[in-house]
Design an enzyme around this catalytic site. Structure first.
Site, PDB file in Angstrom:
ATOM      1  N   GLU A   1     142.869  21.604  66.440  1.00 59.32           N
ATOM      2  CA  GLU A   1     142.774  21.523  64.988  1.00 59.32           C
ATOM      3  C   GLU A   1     142.222  20.155  64.620  1.00 59.32           C
ATOM      4  O   GLU A   1     142.161  19.263  65.486  1.00 59.32           O
ATOM      5  CB  GLU A   1     144.148  21.755  64.348  1.00 59.32           C
TER       6      GLU A   1
ATOM      7  N   GLU B   1     138.399  20.640  76.947  1.00 61.32           N
ATOM      8  CA  GLU B   1     139.451  21.063  77.887  1.00 61.32           C
ATOM      9  C   GLU B   1     140.337  19.893  78.294  1.00 61.32           C
ATOM     10  O   GLU B   1     140.827  19.821  79.412  1.00 61.32           O
ATOM     11  CB  GLU B   1     138.847  21.716  79.136  1.00 61.32           C
TER      12      GLU B   1
ATOM     13  N   GLN C   1     116.942   8.447  85.226  1.00 58.16           N
ATOM     14  CA  GLN C   1     116.417   7.189  85.763  1.00 58.16           C
ATOM     15  C   GLN C   1     115.343   7.436  86.821  1.00 58.16           C
ATOM     16  O   GLN C   1     114.303   6.762  86.832  1.00 58.16           O
ATOM     17  CB  GLN C   1     117.558   6.365  86.368  1.00 58.16           C
TER      18      GLN C   1
END
Length: 383
Positions: free
Chosen positions: A129, A366, A339
């Protein structure tokens, strides 16, 4: 580049081969243009479902594949190597099925799982939330039971929800009591529920095809038979699901890193400076070697945790380690790939810049990698 792995069975090897074929023929050619357009890949999820590649680790009796978790994760890695947004979506969908499979009643499993596990329906996992990300106990979305007990009235909002607006069901964690951790419950909310709406999609730096929105509930009426487990069981259900979900992200991050390494190695063998391929310069060759070491270590990390899970042993700490190691590796390897490509790496002419943008969020969702360190240190010091 396909990577040979130890397969538990001939069937598992066939599944990996099928996944590679689908990735080569359908996902890889589509990923770049779709990401540029920000199109939600619903047809791709249908294709994967029809091929039996969604929710492979779930029981066959309900439409799953009945495969070890390590096989499912290797499928996720293969998909991520072709199209990261889809791999994240596969992991999210599997996460949404977990509560019903692990905590649902037999009636709920028979009624809900076949559609979920076949991929005919797509899920969204509604935990975070605006004020409650890592702090799950801070959830405020509230579900109040009706007087006759037949339904819940849900009000509040969920943030950062993948598939929002496209999913067919929403596995949502809501507050049914006032206790910070023991007052949460889990509901599986059907799409089209009156009182459920969506904010505009978030504008993100990567994973453009992984549509993310806020899900808003304004007195949404949800049938009481959509409660998974008992009231107050939401916290343990959510945490158990996240242990498995973190491994999905770990595998996806590894696949993304592998693709970045492949692009960099191929470019280094073709690009010439001072009369020879830049791969022959030690500075580049050693950088590629470090990238290979990071990818190999990441793969070993998530497979170790998966094998613990498959053996029925505790794996929460190892899942956190894998999520940390794999996503940090993805960030490092994609950065180094840019790179190696030099100026071309910073352009859209090569996919390296997209891989770099996609890698960053794996360190965030997660459970941020700071939270993974918290999980690891707590369990390490309590042993």
């Amino acid at each position: 580049m396909p990577v040979d792995r130890l397969m538990p069975t001939e069937e598992s090897a066939d599944l990996i081969a099928l996944t590679r074929e689908i990735c080569r023929d359908h996902l890889a050619p589509t990923a770049g243009p779709a990401e540029a357009a920000g199109e939600f890949p619903r047809d791709t999820f249908r294709l994967l479902g029809e091929a039996g590649l969604l929710s492979l680790s779930y029981p066959e009796e309900f439409g799953g594949g009945g495969q070890p978790y390590e096989v499912y994760l290797q499928v996720v890695e293969e998909i991520a190597s072709a199209w990261m947004s889809v791999a994240v979506g596969v992991s999210v969908h599997s996460l949404t099925c977990f509560p019903v499979d692990r905590f649902g009643t037999e009636e709920q499993k028979k009624r809900l799982l076949p559609e979920m596990l076949s991929g005919r329906t797509l899920g969204a996992y509604c935990l975070s939330e605006p004020q409650a990300g890592s702090d799950v106990a801070g959830i405020r979305t509230r579900a109040t039971r009706s007087g006759d007990g037949s339904a819940y009235r849900v009000s509040g909002g969920k943030a950062w929800i993948s598939h929002a607006g496209h999913a067919d069901f929403y596995t949502a964690f809501v507050r049914t009591g006032d206790h910070p951790s023991k007052g949460l419950s889990c509901l599986v909310i059907p799409a089209g529920t009156e009182g459920m709406t969506f904010a505009p999609p978030e504008r993100k730096m990567g994973l453009a095809c992984d549509t993310v929105r806020e899900v808003l509930f304004d007195g949404a009426q949800v049938p009481a038979d959509r409660l998974v487990g008992e009231e107050g069981m939401g916290m343990p259900i959510a945490l158990a699901a996240l242990d498995s979900g973190r491994l999905g992200i770990a595998a996806a991050a590894t696949g993304l890193a592998q693709s970045a390494l492949d692009v960099a190695a191929r470019y280094a063998k073709e690009r010439e400076q001072f009369g020879r391929p830049i791969a022959q310069f030690q500075g580049v060759a050693f950088l590629l070697a470090d990238m290979e070491a990071a990818v190999t270590s990441a793969r070993a990390s998530y497979l170790h945790a998966a094998r613990l899970k498959d053996a029925g042993r505790p794996f929460s700490k190892q899942a956190a380690v894998a999520k940390l190691v794999c996503t940090d590796a993805a960030m490092k390897v994609t950065t180094d790939a840019v790179q190696v490509l030099g100026g071309y790496g910073y352009t859209e002419d090569f996919p390296a810049e997209r891989y770099l943008r996609e890698a960053k969020v794996t360190q965030i969702f997660e459970g941020t990698n700071q939270i993974q360190r918290l999980v690891i240190s707590r369990q390490l010091l309590s042993d």
